[in-house]
Every structure is written in structure tokens, then in C-alpha cells.
Design a protein around this motif. Structure first.
Motif, PDB file in Angstrom:
ATOM      1  N   VAL A 173       3.946  -5.979 -32.297  1.00  0.00           N
ATOM      2  CA  VAL A 173       4.451  -6.750 -33.430  1.00  0.00           C
ATOM      3  C   VAL A 173       5.482  -7.739 -32.908  1.00  0.00           C
ATOM      4  CG1 VAL A 173       5.602  -6.675 -35.658  1.00  0.00           C
ATOM      5  CG2 VAL A 173       4.045  -4.826 -35.006  1.00  0.00           C
ATOM      6  N   GLU A 174       5.108  -9.020 -32.977  1.00  0.00           N
ATOM      7  CA  GLU A 174       5.968 -10.087 -32.485  1.00  0.00           C
ATOM      8  C   GLU A 174       6.792 -10.671 -33.625  1.00  0.00           C
ATOM      9  OE1 GLU A 174       2.031 -10.123 -30.201  1.00  0.00           O
ATOM     10  OE2 GLU A 174       2.623 -10.125 -32.299  1.00  0.00           O
ATOM     11  N   SER A 175       7.995 -11.133 -33.304  1.00  0.00           N
ATOM     12  CA  SER A 175       8.866 -11.752 -34.305  1.00  0.00           C
ATOM     13  C   SER A 175       9.833 -12.698 -33.619  1.00  0.00           C
ATOM     14  CB  SER A 175       9.635 -10.680 -35.076  1.00  0.00           C
ATOM     15  OG  SER A 175      10.473  -9.939 -34.207  1.00  0.00           O
ATOM     16  N   GLY A 176      10.524 -13.493 -34.434  1.00  0.00           N
ATOM     17  CA  GLY A 176      11.569 -14.360 -33.920  1.00  0.00           C
ATOM     18  C   GLY A 176      11.206 -15.825 -33.823  1.00  0.00           C
ATOM     19  N   GLY A 177       9.971 -16.170 -34.138  1.00  0.00           N
ATOM     20  CA  GLY A 177       9.576 -17.567 -34.074  1.00  0.00           C
ATOM     21  C   GLY A 177      10.175 -18.385 -35.204  1.00  0.00           C
ATOM     22  N   GLY A 178       9.923 -19.687 -35.159  1.00  0.00           N
ATOM     23  CA  GLY A 178      10.419 -20.563 -36.205  1.00  0.00           C
ATOM     24  C   GLY A 178      10.328 -22.007 -35.802  1.00  0.00           C
ATOM     25  N   LEU A 179      10.964 -22.854 -36.601  1.00  0.00           N
ATOM     26  CA  LEU A 179      11.016 -24.285 -36.347  1.00  0.00           C
ATOM     27  C   LEU A 179      12.351 -24.611 -35.681  1.00  0.00           C
ATOM     28  CD1 LEU A 179      10.005 -27.209 -36.725  1.00  0.00           C
ATOM     29  CD2 LEU A 179      11.053 -27.161 -39.014  1.00  0.00           C
ATOM     30  N   ARG A 189      14.816 -16.772 -29.562  1.00  0.00           N
ATOM     31  CA  ARG A 189      14.603 -15.508 -28.867  1.00  0.00           C
ATOM     32  C   ARG A 189      13.497 -14.741 -29.589  1.00  0.00           C
ATOM     33  NH1 ARG A 189      17.755  -9.868 -28.541  1.00  0.00           N
ATOM     34  NH2 ARG A 189      17.399  -9.328 -26.345  1.00  0.00           N
ATOM     35  N   LEU A 190      12.411 -14.503 -28.886  1.00  0.00           N
ATOM     36  CA  LEU A 190      11.294 -13.758 -29.448  1.00  0.00           C
ATOM     37  C   LEU A 190      11.431 -12.280 -29.095  1.00  0.00           C
ATOM     38  CD1 LEU A 190       8.294 -16.109 -28.580  1.00  0.00           C
ATOM     39  CD2 LEU A 190       9.912 -16.226 -30.502  1.00  0.00           C
ATOM     40  N   SER A 191      10.957 -11.442 -30.013  1.00  0.00           N
ATOM     41  CA  SER A 191      10.960 -10.001 -29.790  1.00  0.00           C
ATOM     42  C   SER A 191       9.557  -9.456 -29.990  1.00  0.00           C
ATOM     43  CB  SER A 191      11.903  -9.309 -30.782  1.00  0.00           C
ATOM     44  OG  SER A 191      13.222  -9.755 -30.639  1.00  0.00           O
ATOM     45  N   CYS A 192       9.265  -8.377 -29.290  1.00  0.00           N
ATOM     46  CA  CYS A 192       7.974  -7.717 -29.436  1.00  0.00           C
ATOM     47  C   CYS A 192       8.206  -6.213 -29.415  1.00  0.00           C
ATOM     48  CB  CYS A 192       7.033  -8.120 -28.316  1.00  0.00           C
ATOM     49  SG  CYS A 192       5.527  -7.131 -28.224  1.00  0.00           S
ATOM     50  N   ALA A 193       7.751  -5.552 -30.476  1.00  0.00           N
ATOM     51  CA  ALA A 193       7.815  -4.100 -30.559  1.00  0.00           C
ATOM     52  C   ALA A 193       6.447  -3.527 -30.239  1.00  0.00           C
ATOM     53  CB  ALA A 193       8.247  -3.682 -31.956  1.00  0.00           C
ATOM     54  N   ALA A 194       6.407  -2.631 -29.267  1.00  0.00           N
ATOM     55  CA  ALA A 194       5.151  -2.010 -28.842  1.00  0.00           C
ATOM     56  C   ALA A 194       5.103  -0.553 -29.290  1.00  0.00           C
ATOM     57  CB  ALA A 194       4.997  -2.099 -27.333  1.00  0.00           C
ATOM     58  N   SER A 195       3.917  -0.111 -29.684  1.00  0.00           N
ATOM     59  CA  SER A 195       3.734   1.287 -30.045  1.00  0.00           C
ATOM     60  C   SER A 195       2.343   1.726 -29.608  1.00  0.00           C
ATOM     61  CB  SER A 195       3.910   1.487 -31.552  1.00  0.00           C
ATOM     62  OG  SER A 195       2.982   0.723 -32.280  1.00  0.00           O
ATOM     63  N   GLY A 196       2.159   3.036 -29.488  1.00  0.00           N
ATOM     64  CA  GLY A 196       0.855   3.571 -29.102  1.00  0.00           C
ATOM     65  C   GLY A 196       0.579   3.554 -27.621  1.00  0.00           C
ATOM     66  N   ILE A 197       1.577   3.185 -26.802  1.00  0.00           N
ATOM     67  CA  ILE A 197       1.416   3.196 -25.357  1.00  0.00           C
ATOM     68  C   ILE A 197       2.657   3.820 -24.727  1.00  0.00           C
ATOM     69  CG2 ILE A 197      -0.078   1.172 -25.236  1.00  0.00           C
ATOM     70  CD1 ILE A 197       2.391  -0.455 -24.376  1.00  0.00           C
ATOM     71  N   SER A 250      12.613 -10.231 -20.726  1.00  0.00           N
ATOM     72  CA  SER A 250      13.346  -8.995 -20.465  1.00  0.00           C
ATOM     73  C   SER A 250      12.701  -7.865 -21.261  1.00  0.00           C
ATOM     74  CB  SER A 250      14.827  -9.144 -20.833  1.00  0.00           C
ATOM     75  OG  SER A 250      14.973  -9.453 -22.204  1.00  0.00           O
ATOM     76  N   ARG A 251      13.099  -6.635 -20.936  1.00  0.00           N
ATOM     77  CA  ARG A 251      12.501  -5.495 -21.627  1.00  0.00           C
ATOM     78  C   ARG A 251      13.535  -4.395 -21.805  1.00  0.00           C
ATOM     79  NH1 ARG A 251       7.602  -3.638 -18.172  1.00  0.00           N
ATOM     80  NH2 ARG A 251       7.551  -1.897 -19.661  1.00  0.00           N
ATOM     81  N   ASP A 252      13.308  -3.571 -22.807  1.00  0.00           N
ATOM     82  CA  ASP A 252      14.132  -2.397 -23.071  1.00  0.00           C
ATOM     83  C   ASP A 252      13.177  -1.214 -23.200  1.00  0.00           C
ATOM     84  OD1 ASP A 252      15.654  -0.336 -24.142  1.00  0.00           O
ATOM     85  OD2 ASP A 252      16.817  -1.633 -25.436  1.00  0.00           O
ATOM     86  N   ASN A 253      13.060  -0.447 -22.138  1.00  0.00           N
ATOM     87  CA  ASN A 253      12.094   0.648 -22.131  1.00  0.00           C
ATOM     88  C   ASN A 253      12.479   1.755 -23.118  1.00  0.00           C
ATOM     89  OD1 ASN A 253      10.466  -0.577 -20.226  1.00  0.00           O
ATOM     90  ND2 ASN A 253      11.434   0.468 -18.502  1.00  0.00           N
ATOM     91  N   ALA A 254      13.745   1.921 -23.372  1.00  0.00           N
ATOM     92  CA  ALA A 254      14.187   2.961 -24.310  1.00  0.00           C
ATOM     93  C   ALA A 254      13.751   2.649 -25.738  1.00  0.00           C
ATOM     94  CB  ALA A 254      15.698   3.115 -24.248  1.00  0.00           C
ATOM     95  N   GLU A 255      13.633   1.348 -26.045  1.00  0.00           N
ATOM     96  CA  GLU A 255      13.287   0.927 -27.403  1.00  0.00           C
ATOM     97  C   GLU A 255      11.859   0.409 -27.505  1.00  0.00           C
ATOM     98  OE1 GLU A 255      15.159   1.294 -30.072  1.00  0.00           O
ATOM     99  OE2 GLU A 255      16.804   2.167 -28.896  1.00  0.00           O
ATOM    100  N   ASN A 256      11.116   0.424 -26.404  1.00  0.00           N
ATOM    101  CA  ASN A 256       9.745  -0.123 -26.385  1.00  0.00           C
ATOM    102  C   ASN A 256       9.710  -1.578 -26.855  1.00  0.00           C
ATOM    103  OD1 ASN A 256       8.992   2.436 -25.587  1.00  0.00           O
ATOM    104  ND2 ASN A 256       7.417   2.690 -27.144  1.00  0.00           N
ATOM    105  N   MET A 257      10.653  -2.362 -26.341  1.00  0.00           N
ATOM    106  CA  MET A 257      10.767  -3.757 -26.756  1.00  0.00           C
ATOM    107  C   MET A 257      10.673  -4.682 -25.546  1.00  0.00           C
ATOM    108  SD  MET A 257      11.281  -3.869 -30.095  1.00  0.00           S
ATOM    109  CE  MET A 257      11.952  -5.516 -30.308  1.00  0.00           C
ATOM    110  N   VAL A 258      10.101  -5.837 -25.772  1.00  0.00           N
ATOM    111  CA  VAL A 258      10.119  -6.898 -24.770  1.00  0.00           C
ATOM    112  C   VAL A 258      10.573  -8.174 -25.474  1.00  0.00           C
ATOM    113  CG1 VAL A 258       7.662  -7.438 -25.067  1.00  0.00           C
ATOM    114  CG2 VAL A 258       8.821  -8.065 -22.949  1.00  0.00           C
ATOM    115  N   TYR A 259      11.327  -8.997 -24.759  1.00  0.00           N
ATOM    116  CA  TYR A 259      11.938 -10.186 -25.336  1.00  0.00           C
ATOM    117  C   TYR A 259      11.578 -11.423 -24.520  1.00  0.00           C
ATOM    118  CZ  TYR A 259      14.782  -6.490 -27.385  1.00  0.00           C
ATOM    119  OH  TYR A 259      15.193  -5.353 -28.039  1.00  0.00           O
TER     120      TYR A 259
END
Length: 113
Positions: free
Chosen positions: A5-11, A19-27, A70-79
Motif C-alpha cells: 500500500v503506497e501513499s504520500g503522492g500529490g501535486l 516523501r512516499l511511503s509503502c506498507a508491506a504485508s504478507g511477506i 530507506s526502509r524500516d524492517n520493524a514496521e515493514n515500511m519502505v520510503y
């Protein structure tokens, strides 16, 4: 199942930042290289940036020096920190571990004055 699930985009104006964020699940997030891709209208999806499990990063020449992954393995996030944005950065941005994995909905980035 695997989900991104990606977020943070805009005009944003040229020269601006997002700054874009991506939440990963199921892996087991921490064992995978994570990638940011983008797809501009009428163009093929391209790899923009990647970060390995150990934190080694690589970038497409077009974004080198302007984007930082960048990534945060504890939160399953990539930025993706995007600075000095240009109109040619306009695209839908996606995160994924591999192109064969189902894609998320992406987040739209539009750089325009």
C-alpha cells in the motif's frame, strides 16, 4: 497474501519535495530487497530505486542524487524521499519486491507549476 500500500503522492511544483511511503504485508519483509518503480503515462514501468536487506541502495541515473530510499524492517515500511522534483518525475509510483508479485494501487506524483 502479499500486499503493498503506497501513499504520500500529490501535486508539487518543480524543485519541490515529497516523501512516499509503502506498507508491506504478507511477506517476511526483512529478507527481501525492496524496490520503488514508477510508470509515466504511455511509458513502461521502470525501476527507480532499490534497497537490500543490508541497506545497500541503488538508483536509476535519472534520480541519482535527488531521491533517497530507506526502509524500516520493524514496521515493514519502505520510503522514498524525493527532492528537487522535475516534471519528468510525474508518474504513478509503486513499491514491490519483484515485478512478478501483484502490484498495489500506487501513488500519483505530479510535478507541475
Amino acid at each position: 497474501q502479499v500486499q503493498f500500500v503506497e501513499s504520500g503522492g500529490g501535486l508539487v511544483q518543480p524543485g519541490g519535495s515529497l516523501r512516499l511511503s509503502c506498507a508491506a504485508s504478507g511477506i517476511i519483509f526483512s529478507i527481501y530487497t525492496m524496490n520503488w518503480y514508477r510508470q509515466a503515462p504511455g511509458k513502461q514501468r521502470e525501476l527507480v530505486a532499490a534497497i537490500t536487506t543490508g541497506g545497500t541502495t541503488t538508483y536509476a541515473d535519472s534520480v541519482k542524487g535527488r531521491f533517497t530510499i530507506s526502509r524500516d524492517n520493524a514496521e515493514n515500511m519502505v520510503y522514498l524521499q524525493m527532492n528537487t522534483l522535475k516534471p519528468e518525475d510525474t508518474a504513478v509510483y509503486y513499491c514491490n519486491t519483484h515485478p512478478d508479485i501483484p502490484w498495489g494501487q500506487g501513488t500519483q506524483v505530479t510535478v507541475s507549476s
